[in-house]
Scaffold this active site. Structure first.
Site, PDB file in Angstrom:
ATOM      1  N   GLY A 274       0.929  -0.999  -0.096  1.00 40.68           N
ATOM      2  CA  GLY A 274       0.059  -0.018  -0.121  1.00 40.68           C
ATOM      3  C   GLY A 274       0.955   1.155   0.029  1.00 40.68           C
ATOM      4  N   GLU A 297      10.728   8.492 -28.012  1.00 42.64           N
ATOM      5  CA  GLU A 297      11.673   8.188 -29.078  1.00 42.64           C
ATOM      6  C   GLU A 297      11.687   6.687 -29.741  1.00 42.64           C
ATOM      7  OE1 GLU A 297      15.921   9.320 -28.307  1.00 42.64           O
ATOM      8  OE2 GLU A 297      15.195  11.100 -27.152  1.00 42.64           O
ATOM      9  N   THR A 299       8.118   3.883 -29.940  1.00 40.66           N
ATOM     10  CA  THR A 299       7.565   2.924 -28.822  1.00 40.66           C
ATOM     11  C   THR A 299       8.359   1.384 -28.777  1.00 40.66           C
ATOM     12  OG1 THR A 299       6.314   2.104 -30.592  1.00 40.66           O
ATOM     13  CG2 THR A 299       5.053   3.784 -29.133  1.00 40.66           C
TER      14      THR A 299
HETATM   15  N1  CAA Z   1      19.706   6.022 -40.177  1.00 37.92           N
HETATM   16  C1  CAA Z   1      19.621   6.778 -41.124  1.00 37.92           C
HETATM   17  N2  CAA Z   1      18.729   6.773 -41.966  1.00 37.92           N
HETATM   18  C2  CAA Z   1      17.906   5.903 -41.788  1.00 37.92           C
HETATM   19  C3  CAA Z   1      17.746   5.015 -40.787  1.00 37.92           C
HETATM   20  C4  CAA Z   1      18.815   5.307 -39.728  1.00 37.92           C
HETATM   21  N3  CAA Z   1      18.688   4.421 -38.596  1.00 37.92           N
HETATM   22  N4  CAA Z   1      16.783   4.167 -40.876  1.00 37.92           N
HETATM   23  C5  CAA Z   1      16.179   4.371 -41.971  1.00 37.92           C
HETATM   24  N5  CAA Z   1      16.745   5.358 -42.540  1.00 37.92           N
HETATM   25  C6  CAA Z   1      16.522   6.026 -44.196  1.00 37.92           C
HETATM   26  C7  CAA Z   1      16.154   4.638 -45.118  1.00 37.92           C
HETATM   27  O1  CAA Z   1      17.407   4.232 -45.525  1.00 37.92           O
HETATM   28  C8  CAA Z   1      15.206   5.304 -45.797  1.00 37.92           C
HETATM   29  O2  CAA Z   1      15.799   6.268 -46.828  1.00 37.92           O
HETATM   30  P1  CAA Z   1      15.944   5.911 -48.491  1.00 37.92           P
HETATM   31  O3  CAA Z   1      14.745   5.458 -48.933  1.00 37.92           O
HETATM   32  O4  CAA Z   1      16.712   6.650 -49.201  1.00 37.92           O
HETATM   33  O5  CAA Z   1      16.803   4.493 -48.136  1.00 37.92           O
HETATM   34  C9  CAA Z   1      14.651   6.660 -45.080  1.00 37.92           C
HETATM   35  O6  CAA Z   1      15.332   6.642 -44.032  1.00 37.92           O
HETATM   36  C10 CAA Z   1      13.124   6.052 -44.594  1.00 37.92           C
HETATM   37  O7  CAA Z   1      13.320   4.731 -43.948  1.00 37.92           O
HETATM   38  P2  CAA Z   1      12.080   3.740 -43.622  1.00 37.92           P
HETATM   39  O8  CAA Z   1      11.558   3.306 -45.377  1.00 37.92           O
HETATM   40  O9  CAA Z   1      12.334   2.455 -42.881  1.00 37.92           O
HETATM   41  O10 CAA Z   1      10.965   4.607 -43.106  1.00 37.92           O
HETATM   42  P3  CAA Z   1       9.666   4.249 -42.217  1.00 37.92           P
HETATM   43  O11 CAA Z   1       8.806   5.332 -42.741  1.00 37.92           O
HETATM   44  O12 CAA Z   1       9.312   2.751 -42.931  1.00 37.92           O
HETATM   45  O13 CAA Z   1       9.854   4.406 -40.986  1.00 37.92           O
HETATM   46  C11 CAA Z   1      10.040   3.812 -38.668  1.00 37.92           C
HETATM   47  C12 CAA Z   1      10.358   3.314 -39.888  1.00 37.92           C
HETATM   48  C13 CAA Z   1      11.047   2.749 -38.116  1.00 37.92           C
HETATM   49  C14 CAA Z   1       8.666   3.302 -37.989  1.00 37.92           C
HETATM   50  C15 CAA Z   1      10.167   5.227 -38.341  1.00 37.92           C
HETATM   51  O14 CAA Z   1       9.177   5.812 -38.859  1.00 37.92           O
HETATM   52  C16 CAA Z   1      10.517   5.421 -36.811  1.00 37.92           C
HETATM   53  O15 CAA Z   1      11.274   5.229 -36.117  1.00 37.92           O
HETATM   54  N6  CAA Z   1       9.266   5.728 -36.170  1.00 37.92           N
HETATM   55  C17 CAA Z   1       9.391   6.001 -34.614  1.00 37.92           C
HETATM   56  C18 CAA Z   1       9.340   7.855 -34.452  1.00 37.92           C
HETATM   57  C19 CAA Z   1      10.229   8.098 -33.290  1.00 37.92           C
HETATM   58  O16 CAA Z   1      10.954   7.485 -32.615  1.00 37.92           O
HETATM   59  N7  CAA Z   1       9.504   9.287 -32.928  1.00 37.92           N
HETATM   60  C20 CAA Z   1       9.878   9.833 -31.562  1.00 37.92           C
HETATM   61  C21 CAA Z   1      10.233  11.223 -31.798  1.00 37.92           C
HETATM   62  S1  CAA Z   1      11.155  12.185 -30.348  1.00 37.92           S
HETATM   63  C22 CAA Z   1      10.191  12.049 -28.902  1.00 37.92           C
HETATM   64  O17 CAA Z   1       9.647  11.139 -28.505  1.00 37.92           O
HETATM   65  C23 CAA Z   1      10.047  13.331 -28.104  1.00 37.92           C
HETATM   66  C24 CAA Z   1      11.279  13.693 -27.194  1.00 37.92           C
HETATM   67  O18 CAA Z   1      11.637  14.894 -27.238  1.00 37.92           O
HETATM   68  C25 CAA Z   1      11.846  12.687 -26.323  1.00 37.92           C
END
Ligand code: CAA
Length: 326
Positions: A274, A297, A299
């Site tokens: 508690g 950053e 989920t």
């Molecule tokens: N580094 C550099 N480039 C990358 C990369 C990486 N790790 N991963 C992918 N890319 C590039 C890819 O090569 C691609 O480019 P090309 O087409 O030229 O090859 C481009 O980025 C797009 O990549 P994806 O096709 O993989 O993109 P997607 O739309 O399918 O996204 C995802 C994938 C992993 C879901 C991504 O959208 C993601 O990480 N989403 C979560 C976002 C997030 O973490 N938001 C949090 C924001 S910050 C916050 O929380 C607030 C705070 O202040 C703490």
């Protein structure tokens, strides 16, 4: 925050030539963990200063960050940005903000490819801080919306190459996620330390509850999982220091450390019974603070997407042997 800044904590990774401490990733992550043990809000502020202070998400673009709608349109030498950004950590106080906006809306370049990154400062016309979120945890760390209403940005505030902004964001997140893992381990450690102390003081059935195996096993499991999370995180940090790409590794570290923090803080509340549910003791705060680490950053579900994509890309390259685990 002022004291942390004076001591160099907010620029630990910045090279000395630009007045930072020029430390390596492992040293930074250890410091971040220690700060998080004391205060998780201070830790996230330290993390965003060292890795990313940015405006990527929007009300309709969270996990699917590439669907963002803020638009940047060229006007002479300037860019004019219109849109709303959400979940901006420290957006109330930040002097410099990286903002992702769409610079190309033509069909062929939709999605990730039409996004660019801009360096914003609060003095720009059309820039304003919007709603401050009333959060479950991290209550000492302000999180706000930013409104950009025809915000005029000088042309030289475009960061790097036009159209590469989404890649820059994901590369920043590769690094930022290591910081969130360290923060989560710090929160979990604070909860474990509080629970262990309490277990030796709290008496039931005539004995300290630490003498019961039910409690001992909880403490043992909490300590083991936290140690495993820290080991994974520092393996990722070592890979980063070797100059390797750490996308998969940093998602693994973030996924495991943050889920561990949530589990450990839940168990810590249970040890307190508690008293864990009321504000007289700190564990309810650790429990509330831990939750967001599995969300921001990226989920836990997004981390699994990143890990699985990287793993399956190795399979399609025929590059399996020894490459599916690091
Ligand atoms: N580094 C550099 N480039 C990358 C990369 C990486 N790790 N991963 C992918 N890319 C590039 C890819 O090569 C691609 O480019 P090309 O087409 O030229 O090859 C481009 O980025 C797009 O990549 P994806 O096709 O993989 O993109 P997607 O739309 O399918 O996204 C995802 C994938 C992993 C879901 C991504 O959208 C993601 O990480 N989403 C979560 C976002 C997030 O973490 N938001 C949090 C924001 S910050 C916050 O929380 C607030 C705070 O202040 C703490």
């Amino acid at each position: 925050m002022q004291r942390l800044a004076e001591l160099g904590f907010l620029g630990m990774l910045i090279p000395e030539q630009w007045d930072g401490l020029g430390l390596d990733a492992s040293s930074y992550l250890l410091a971040l963990e220690e700060i998080a043990v004391a205060d998780a809000s201070a830790a996230v502020l330290m993390s965003v200063h060292n890795s990313l202070a940015f405006a990527l998400s929007e009300p309709e673009a969270g996990s699917d960050a590439a669907s963002l709608r803020a638009q940047a349109v060229r006007d002479g030498d300037d860019w004019v940005i219109t849109g709303a950004k959400s979940w901006v950590t420290h957006g109330t106080h930040a002097d410099v903000i990286l903002c992702m906006a769409r610079t190309d809306t033509s069909d062929a370049r939709r999605g990730a490819k039409g996004i660019s990154t801009f360096i914003l400062t609060p003095d720009l016309p059309g820039f304003s801080v919007g709603k401050k979120e009333d959060k479950l945890g991290l209550r000492a760390s302000p999180t706000v919306m930013l409104n950009l209403e025809e915000c005029r940005v000088p042309g030289d505030r475009l960061l790097g190459e036009e159209g590469q902004g989404f890649s820059y964001a994901l590369a920043s997140l590769d690094h930022g996620r290591l910081g969130i893992a360290a923060q989560a381990i710090g929160i979990g450690r604070a909860a474990l330390e509080a629970a262990a102390r309490y277990a030796t003081e709290r008496k039931q059935f005539g004995e300290a509850i630490a003498s019961f195996q039910a409690i001992q096993f909880k403490l043992a499991e909490m300590a083991t999982r936290l140690t495993a999370a820290r080991t994974l995180l520092h393996a990722a940090a070592a890979a980063k220091e070797r100059g390797e790409r750490v996308t998969r590794y940093s998602s693994m570290a973030k996924l495991f450390a943050t889920e561990t923090a949530m589990w450990v803080t839940t168990e810590a509340v249970q040890v307190f019974g508690g008293y864990g549910y009321v504000t007289d003791y700190p564990v309810e705060r650790h429990f509330r603070d831990a939750k967001v680490t599995t969300i921001y950053e990226g989920t836990s579900e997004v981390q699994r997407i990143v890990i699985a994509r990287d793993l399956l890309a190795a399979v399609s390259r025929g590059d399996i042997a020894g490459h599916l685990t690091d």
